[in-house]
Design an enzyme around this catalytic site. Structure first.
Site, PDB file in Angstrom:
ATOM      1  CG  LEU A 152      -1.985  -1.040   1.375  1.00 31.12           C
ATOM      2  CD1 LEU A 152      -2.724  -0.867   2.699  1.00 31.12           C
ATOM      3  CD2 LEU A 152      -2.970  -0.983   0.220  1.00 31.12           C
ATOM      4  CG  ASP A 153       0.286   4.364  -2.820  1.00 27.95           C
ATOM      5  OD1 ASP A 153       1.080   3.573  -3.344  1.00 27.95           O
ATOM      6  OD2 ASP A 153      -0.648   4.918  -3.436  1.00 27.95           O
ATOM      7  CD  GLN A 154       5.628   7.361   3.905  1.00 33.02           C
ATOM      8  OE1 GLN A 154       6.356   7.390   2.903  1.00 33.02           O
ATOM      9  NE2 GLN A 154       5.941   7.996   5.009  1.00 33.02           N
ATOM     10  CB  THR A 213      -2.943   3.927   1.186  1.00 34.57           C
ATOM     11  OG1 THR A 213      -2.865   4.792   0.059  1.00 34.57           O
ATOM     12  CG2 THR A 213      -4.238   3.132   1.124  1.00 34.57           C
TER      13      THR A 213
END
Length: 299
Positions: free
Chosen positions: A136-138, A140
């Protein structure tokens, strides 16, 4: 073999009860075992049936089959605080990633998710290497799947590649009032050559497809359910911005909002199959406080 398996664990031994006979090669295929892992199983004598070590691919397995799973050690620095555990089985873990937390950190970073998962494993008495199946993106938050053993990781990787790990997200955006209740974006995504770390719609990019559903509207904000068909970097964020929908507090594609604490993107649920029984597991994350703004929990 389409039949499901019954199993039990005795220490590091996985004991299967086969519903139908299968060869050793078919067993390896059932679990998508890598060539390296197959070789190790044969060399180490890890597969047993009827009191015999099985090394021949054509050997027909019937009744109970035992797989000796080697003891694996935690291979990350252990954080002071554990991750929040959403689901655990002998084969996989599903944990909550907080917003702002990266999955892979530096050697001296005790706040990344891998190190929090290492702490969870210590607290739970689990001895395994730390193997995230996806990212997951940082900024998110939400659910991340981890494999508990190298024997099962290729199967989980294959499930992800074949889009059989279903991931659902919720996004909080500034409401433009210009989108229908159900819409889809299938625009390809590539790197923005002019801005480092940013992605954009690009005819030369990778295929990407996201399905969107408007779940709620309130005070100039819209809550959108997002379902991925592909898993490109920043996919939901890029596709929403293509429709003029800016995610709140998104530092790259959105704009700030004092009504919410974090970036408004949450991996709120996922479904995957158990690597042994192939039964579907559905996991929902705990409610994120920012999403209480829209009232009761929404799927």
């Amino acid at each position: 073999n389409g039949g499901r398996m019954i199993y039990r664990m005795e220490g590091n031994r996985l004991i299967l009860t086969l519903e139908k006979p299968m060869t050793l090669a078919e067993l390896f295929t059932y679990f998508s075992v890598s060539k390296k892992q197959r070789h190790l199983c044969r060399m180490n004598g890890s597969i047993h049936c009827a009191g015999k070590i099985i090394r021949n691919d054509d050997h027909l397995l019937q009744g109970e089959v035992t797989i000796d799973l080697s003891q694996e050690q935690i291979d990350w620095v252990i954080s002071d605080t554990p991750s929040q555990l959403g689901y655990s089985s002998p084969f996989l873990l599903v944990v909550h990633k907080p917003a702002g937390c990266i999955i892979h950190g530096n050697a001296d970073d005790h706040t990344c998710l891998n190190e929090k998962v290492a702490k969870t494993c210590v607290d739970q008495g689990i001895s395994c290497s730390i193997r995230p199946i996806h990212r997951l993106d940082q900024d998110t938050c939400g659910l991340v799947v981890y494999s508990r053993h190298s024997f099962f990781q290729p199967w989980l990787d294959e499930q992800l590649a074949e889009k059989k790990i279903y991931r659902h997200y919720q996004a909080i955006c500034f409401d433009t009032g210009r989108v229908s209740d159900h819409f889809r974006c299938n625009k390809p995504i590539g790197r923005d050559r002019h801005v480092s770390g940013r992605y954009r719609i690009s005819p030369d990019g990778k295929d990407a497809c996201t399905h969107f559903d408007v779940l709620a509207r309130k005070n100039g904000y819209v809550l959108i359910g997002c379902r991925l068909e592909t898993g490109r970097t920043h996919q939901i964020r890029v596709h929403l911005s293509h429709y003029g929908l800016q995610i709140v507090n998104d530092p790259i594609y959105g704009r700030p909002s004092s009504d919410f604490k974090y970036m408004g993107l949450w991996a709120d649920s996922l479904s995957c199959k158990d690597p042994v029984t192939h039964r579907t597991i559905h996991i929902q994350d705990h409610i994120e406080k920012d999403y209480l703004y829209f009232g009761k929990r929404r799927k």
